[in-house]
Design a protein around this motif. Structure first.
Motif, PDB file in Angstrom:
ATOM      1  N   PRO A   1       0.884  -1.061  -0.152  1.00  0.00           N
ATOM      2  CA  PRO A   1      -0.024  -0.141   0.076  1.00  0.00           C
ATOM      3  C   PRO A   1       0.924   1.159   0.028  1.00  0.00           C
ATOM      4  CG  PRO A   1      -0.898  -1.462   1.447  1.00  0.00           C
ATOM      5  CD  PRO A   1       0.681  -2.100   1.117  1.00  0.00           C
ATOM      6  N   VAL A   2       0.525   2.145  -0.711  1.00  0.00           N
ATOM      7  CA  VAL A   2       1.208   3.664  -0.663  1.00  0.00           C
ATOM      8  C   VAL A   2       0.745   4.276   0.515  1.00  0.00           C
ATOM      9  CG1 VAL A   2       1.505   5.627  -2.127  1.00  0.00           C
ATOM     10  CG2 VAL A   2       1.354   3.373  -3.284  1.00  0.00           C
ATOM     11  N   ILE A   3      -0.636   4.337   0.758  1.00  0.00           N
ATOM     12  CA  ILE A   3      -1.171   4.876   1.720  1.00  0.00           C
ATOM     13  C   ILE A   3      -1.705   4.102   2.877  1.00  0.00           C
ATOM     14  CG2 ILE A   3      -2.669   6.816   2.807  1.00  0.00           C
ATOM     15  CD1 ILE A   3      -2.309   8.026  -0.004  1.00  0.00           C
ATOM     16  N   ALA A   4      -1.403   3.893   4.012  1.00  0.00           N
ATOM     17  CA  ALA A   4      -2.104   2.976   5.221  1.00  0.00           C
ATOM     18  C   ALA A   4      -2.664   4.054   6.143  1.00  0.00           C
ATOM     19  CB  ALA A   4      -1.418   2.002   5.640  1.00  0.00           C
ATOM     20  N   VAL A   5      -4.038   4.311   6.208  1.00  0.00           N
ATOM     21  CA  VAL A   5      -4.817   5.123   7.438  1.00  0.00           C
ATOM     22  C   VAL A   5      -4.854   4.052   8.718  1.00  0.00           C
ATOM     23  CG1 VAL A   5      -6.279   6.548   8.208  1.00  0.00           C
ATOM     24  CG2 VAL A   5      -5.454   6.795   6.002  1.00  0.00           C
ATOM     25  N   ASP A   6      -4.390   4.089   9.630  1.00  0.00           N
ATOM     26  CA  ASP A   6      -4.491   3.007  10.793  1.00  0.00           C
ATOM     27  C   ASP A   6      -4.873   3.740  11.948  1.00  0.00           C
ATOM     28  OD1 ASP A   6      -3.530   0.088  11.544  1.00  0.00           O
ATOM     29  OD2 ASP A   6      -3.017   1.413  13.271  1.00  0.00           O
ATOM     30  N   GLY A   7      -6.036   3.334  12.363  1.00  0.00           N
ATOM     31  CA  GLY A   7      -6.564   3.709  13.798  1.00  0.00           C
ATOM     32  C   GLY A   7      -6.548   5.394  13.904  1.00  0.00           C
ATOM     33  N   VAL A   8      -6.974   6.101  12.943  1.00  0.00           N
ATOM     34  CA  VAL A   8      -6.752   7.686  12.934  1.00  0.00           C
ATOM     35  C   VAL A   8      -7.802   8.240  13.651  1.00  0.00           C
ATOM     36  CG1 VAL A   8      -6.680   9.845  11.810  1.00  0.00           C
ATOM     37  CG2 VAL A   8      -5.026   8.078  11.371  1.00  0.00           C
ATOM     38  N   SER A   9      -7.797   9.210  14.751  1.00  0.00           N
ATOM     39  CA  SER A   9      -8.692  10.212  15.321  1.00  0.00           C
ATOM     40  C   SER A   9      -8.142  11.326  15.304  1.00  0.00           C
ATOM     41  CB  SER A   9      -8.973   9.372  16.627  1.00  0.00           C
ATOM     42  OG  SER A   9      -9.574   8.093  16.703  1.00  0.00           O
ATOM     43  N   LYS A  10      -9.291  12.376  15.351  1.00  0.00           N
ATOM     44  CA  LYS A  10      -9.101  13.744  15.331  1.00  0.00           C
ATOM     45  C   LYS A  10     -10.281  14.467  15.708  1.00  0.00           C
ATOM     46  CE  LYS A  10      -6.512  17.351  14.693  1.00  0.00           C
ATOM     47  NZ  LYS A  10      -5.110  17.657  15.159  1.00  0.00           N
ATOM     48  N   ALA A  11     -10.100  15.275  16.725  1.00  0.00           N
ATOM     49  CA  ALA A  11     -10.795  16.076  17.270  1.00  0.00           C
ATOM     50  C   ALA A  11     -10.686  17.853  17.305  1.00  0.00           C
ATOM     51  CB  ALA A  11     -11.399  15.903  18.639  1.00  0.00           C
ATOM     52  N   PHE A  12     -11.868  18.480  17.106  1.00  0.00           N
ATOM     53  CA  PHE A  12     -11.485  19.862  17.320  1.00  0.00           C
ATOM     54  C   PHE A  12     -12.580  20.610  18.159  1.00  0.00           C
ATOM     55  CE2 PHE A  12     -11.030  18.365  12.809  1.00  0.00           C
ATOM     56  CZ  PHE A  12      -9.659  18.976  12.664  1.00  0.00           C
ATOM     57  N   GLY A  13     -11.740  21.178  19.162  1.00  0.00           N
ATOM     58  CA  GLY A  13     -12.769  22.012  20.119  1.00  0.00           C
ATOM     59  C   GLY A  13     -13.455  20.925  21.140  1.00  0.00           C
ATOM     60  N   GLY A  14     -12.980  19.630  21.401  1.00  0.00           N
ATOM     61  CA  GLY A  14     -13.782  18.502  21.954  1.00  0.00           C
ATOM     62  C   GLY A  14     -14.656  17.963  21.286  1.00  0.00           C
ATOM     63  N   ILE A  15     -14.858  18.229  19.821  1.00  0.00           N
ATOM     64  CA  ILE A  15     -15.932  17.562  19.105  1.00  0.00           C
ATOM     65  C   ILE A  15     -15.192  16.543  18.125  1.00  0.00           C
ATOM     66  CG2 ILE A  15     -17.881  17.886  17.346  1.00  0.00           C
ATOM     67  CD1 ILE A  15     -18.320  20.621  18.719  1.00  0.00           C
ATOM     68  N   SER A  16     -15.479  15.414  18.261  1.00  0.00           N
ATOM     69  CA  SER A  16     -14.765  14.403  17.477  1.00  0.00           C
ATOM     70  C   SER A  16     -15.044  14.457  15.907  1.00  0.00           C
ATOM     71  CB  SER A  16     -14.965  13.075  17.907  1.00  0.00           C
ATOM     72  OG  SER A  16     -14.594  11.988  16.881  1.00  0.00           O
ATOM     73  N   ALA A  17     -14.263  14.866  14.952  1.00  0.00           N
ATOM     74  CA  ALA A  17     -14.377  14.869  13.721  1.00  0.00           C
ATOM     75  C   ALA A  17     -14.168  13.343  12.962  1.00  0.00           C
ATOM     76  CB  ALA A  17     -13.340  15.893  12.928  1.00  0.00           C
ATOM     77  N   VAL A  18     -13.164  12.603  13.439  1.00  0.00           N
ATOM     78  CA  VAL A  18     -12.702  11.128  12.849  1.00  0.00           C
ATOM     79  C   VAL A  18     -12.575  10.359  14.184  1.00  0.00           C
ATOM     80  CG1 VAL A  18     -10.922  10.104  11.775  1.00  0.00           C
ATOM     81  CG2 VAL A  18     -11.780  12.329  10.789  1.00  0.00           C
ATOM     82  N   ASP A  19     -12.975   9.399  14.129  1.00  0.00           N
ATOM     83  CA  ASP A  19     -12.861   8.202  15.220  1.00  0.00           C
ATOM     84  C   ASP A  19     -12.227   6.790  14.639  1.00  0.00           C
ATOM     85  OD1 ASP A  19     -13.051   6.805  17.697  1.00  0.00           O
ATOM     86  OD2 ASP A  19     -15.179   7.123  17.623  1.00  0.00           O
ATOM     87  N   GLY A  20     -10.944   6.693  14.938  1.00  0.00           N
ATOM     88  CA  GLY A  20     -10.529   5.281  14.573  1.00  0.00           C
ATOM     89  C   GLY A  20     -10.790   4.858  13.302  1.00  0.00           C
ATOM     90  N   VAL A  21     -10.465   5.755  12.315  1.00  0.00           N
ATOM     91  CA  VAL A  21     -10.450   5.525  10.785  1.00  0.00           C
ATOM     92  C   VAL A  21      -9.449   4.522  10.250  1.00  0.00           C
ATOM     93  CG1 VAL A  21     -10.714   6.150   8.883  1.00  0.00           C
ATOM     94  CG2 VAL A  21     -12.139   7.272  10.461  1.00  0.00           C
ATOM     95  N   SER A  22      -9.545   3.340   9.597  1.00  0.00           N
ATOM     96  CA  SER A  22      -8.557   2.718   9.009  1.00  0.00           C
ATOM     97  C   SER A  22      -8.941   2.163   7.635  1.00  0.00           C
ATOM     98  CB  SER A  22      -8.268   1.407   9.720  1.00  0.00           C
ATOM     99  OG  SER A  22      -7.854   1.752  11.189  1.00  0.00           O
ATOM    100  N   PHE A  23      -8.062   2.592   6.595  1.00  0.00           N
ATOM    101  CA  PHE A  23      -8.219   2.052   5.306  1.00  0.00           C
ATOM    102  C   PHE A  23      -6.712   2.233   4.525  1.00  0.00           C
ATOM    103  CE2 PHE A  23      -9.324   6.369   4.931  1.00  0.00           C
ATOM    104  CZ  PHE A  23      -8.541   6.732   3.689  1.00  0.00           C
ATOM    105  N   ILE A  24      -6.741   1.472   3.593  1.00  0.00           N
ATOM    106  CA  ILE A  24      -5.581   1.433   2.650  1.00  0.00           C
ATOM    107  C   ILE A  24      -5.799   1.939   1.128  1.00  0.00           C
ATOM    108  CG2 ILE A  24      -4.194  -0.319   4.062  1.00  0.00           C
ATOM    109  CD1 ILE A  24      -4.494  -2.181   1.941  1.00  0.00           C
TER     110      ILE A  24
END
Length: 533
Positions: free
Chosen positions: A41-64
């Motif tokens: 895989p050129v790109i592997a997104v593994d268990g990625v999470s991101k929040a802004f101001g306490g609000i979750s935008a991305v929660d545990g995302v994985s794919f290749i």
């Protein structure tokens, strides 16, 4: 395994879902990724999470995404797609999880990993040339301390040919249309010979022929072994281009499936979490009275001798290729350009040509550029919604003081009527909203004026299927209440499905008007390209 992976049925995606924080060595991780696919895989997104101001935008995302593969990232506005794209591009860092490029974990992304990103909103310098924008990183280097315009032109020309641009490297970006700027953005992304390209709504500003050109570019990138992450609200593009579809909802992956296993209805229901009504709402019967009459409208440049009428309760579509004069007609009617000709609203001549006079006569105008012209990105959502209703929220018309209670009541009512979702409330900045919710604000603010005629230029550009369905229903409800609607759209299916009649522009003139029974895609294209009716 995390809840967001429960519907994943692709073996390679299951391997990508293995946490890279479980103590597995880098070598073992690489072996497992490689064994799952014919190429690493050129790109592997593994268990990625991101929040802004306490609000979750991305929660545990994985794919290749593998070399020579197009993976579509689908979901409603606000599902987290752009956040993922920005983390892959390197402009955001995940709060947890990792993005892996070619088997190596990194937080930088972007050029360091030969990953190019094509954003929905272009990031060009308007007063520089096309060549300077495409090669902005090469303007000055230790080997070339001065700018060589000959060098820039020589390097930019093949890139412009590759994207099928009909303009040269010396053109100034400010003078280009929105669609042409997007072509420059794509050429700029290809300048670094990327291993992977993330496209975020690359065709949102383009007409049918330009969209076909971009899809051809994506197909060629795949054939060349480039990994492509493709975000689009045009489902037909997803089905044509992608081999897999990763579906996000509320910041999580709810499905990762081969495209061949999906149909349109299934994909829509995965995206919105419910079944959507198929087709377009039934159109009401227009009334006999004329709400808008335009005669011999000309602006001396792009528009010449345009005449048409729109009845009360009628949706009149204005079609045409990009550059045909559609938007110029809309802006001229609303008083945004100097024109000759006559305009009547409900039988009354519009003698003064200004925005103020147009609003006073009962006209409303929803611009195609919502971010620059439609709302206040750095002010509250409430201010954008109430800006045209000052008389209704002021304590005193003479003093002009705003009654905050009245303003809150008015904007909450508008937000509810539009189905507007703002997680942080109406006090949040306009830029915090997804594209679909921003568009609801842009349309909703005009409802305060109860317009008799509303002009909508690309009202569903860059928004998801759920928001589109809501806007379609709103337009039909407005028509049923007697509002005349002038609709401009580059989506042919949308134009034909929502319009009582379709006027077709070609080279600044109205080439013909087709009633609903004769308004086919072939008939519209024939007129738009200069053919006879």
């Amino acid at each position: 395994m995390h809840e967001n992976r429960r519907e994943t049925n692709d073996d390679s995606s299951r391997l990508a879902s293995v946490s890279l924080r479980d103590g597995m060595s880098h070598a073992a991780r690489t072996d497992r990724y490689t064994s799952a696919t014919t190429v690493e895989p050129v790109i592997a997104v593994d268990g990625v999470s991101k929040a802004f101001g306490g609000i979750s935008a991305v929660d545990g995302v994985s794919f290749i995404v593998s070399a020579g593969e197009v993976v579509a990232l689908a979901g409603e506005n606000g599902a987290g797609k752009s956040t993922i794209k920005n983390m892959i591009g390197g402009s955001l860092r995940p709060d947890s999880g990792q993005v892996i490029f070619g088997g190596s974990a990194t937080v930088t992304g972007g050029k360091t990993s030969r990953v190019a990103t094509v954003h929905q909103e272009t990031s060009l310098f308007p007063d520089l040339t096309v060549a300077e924008n495409i090669l902005i990183d090469q303007l000055r280097t230790p080997r070339r301390p001065t700018v060589s315009h000959r060098y820039l032109r020589r390097q930019a020309e093949p890139l412009l040919r590759r994207v099928g641009a009909g303009f040269g490297p010396e053109a100034i970006v400010r003078d280009l249309s929105a669609g042409q700027r997007q072509l420059v953005e794509i050429a700029k992304a290809l300048a670094g010979d990327p291993r992977a390209v993330a496209f975020d709504e690359p065709t949102a500003s383009l007409n049918l022929s330009e969209r076909g050109l971009i899809m051809g570019i994506v197909e060629q990138l795949r054939a060349d072994g480039v990994a492509v992450l493709y975000i689009s609200h045009y489902l037909e593009e997803i089905f044509r281009l992608s081999q897999r579809v990763v579906v996000m909802r509320d910041g999580r992956v709810v499905a990762d499936r081969p495209t061949s296993d999906l149909n349109r209805a299934t994909l829509e229901s995965l995206m919105v979490g419910r079944e959507l009504a198929q087709g377009y709402p039934a159109l009401p019967v227009p009334r006999q009275t004329t709400a808008l009459s335009v005669r011999e409208l000309s602006d001396g440049t792009r528009v010449s001798g345009v005449s048409f009428d729109i009845g009360a309760g009628e949706i009149f579509g204005l079609a045409g290729l990009m550059g045909s004069g559609r938007t110029e007609v809309a802006r001229a009617i609303f008083g945004l350009s100097d024109v000759i000709g006559t305009i009547e609203v409900n039988g009354e001549p519009l003698r003064r040509r200004s925005v103020r006079a147009s609003i006073g006569a009962g006209l409303a105008f929803v611009t195609e550029d919502r971010r620059q012209e439609g709302l206040f990105l750095n002010r509250s959502i409430r201010e954008s919604l109430s800006i045209l209703g000052m008389a209704r929220v002021s304590r005193s018309r003479r003093a002009g003081w705003i009654d905050r209670k009245l303003e809150r009541r008015l904007t909450q009512e508008l937000a509810a009527n539009m189905g507007l979702v703002a997680r942080s409330g109406l006090g949040a900045f306009g830029r915090s909203l997804s594209g679909g919710n921003q568009q609801k604000v842009v349309i909703g603010k005009w409802l305060v004026t109860t317009p008799g005629v509303i002009i909508l230029d690309e009202p569903t550009r860059g928004i998801d299927v759920g928001a589109k369905a809501e806007i379609y229903r709103l337009l039909v409800d407005l028509a049923e209440a007697g509002t005349a609607i002038l609709l401009i759209s580059s989506e042919m299916e949308e134009m034909l499905g929502l319009s009582h009649r379709v006027g077709v522009m070609h080279d600044g003139r109205l080439a013909g008007i087709l009633d609903r029974s004769r308004a086919t895609q072939a008939a519209v294209i024939r007129l738009a390209t200069g053919g006879v009716r």
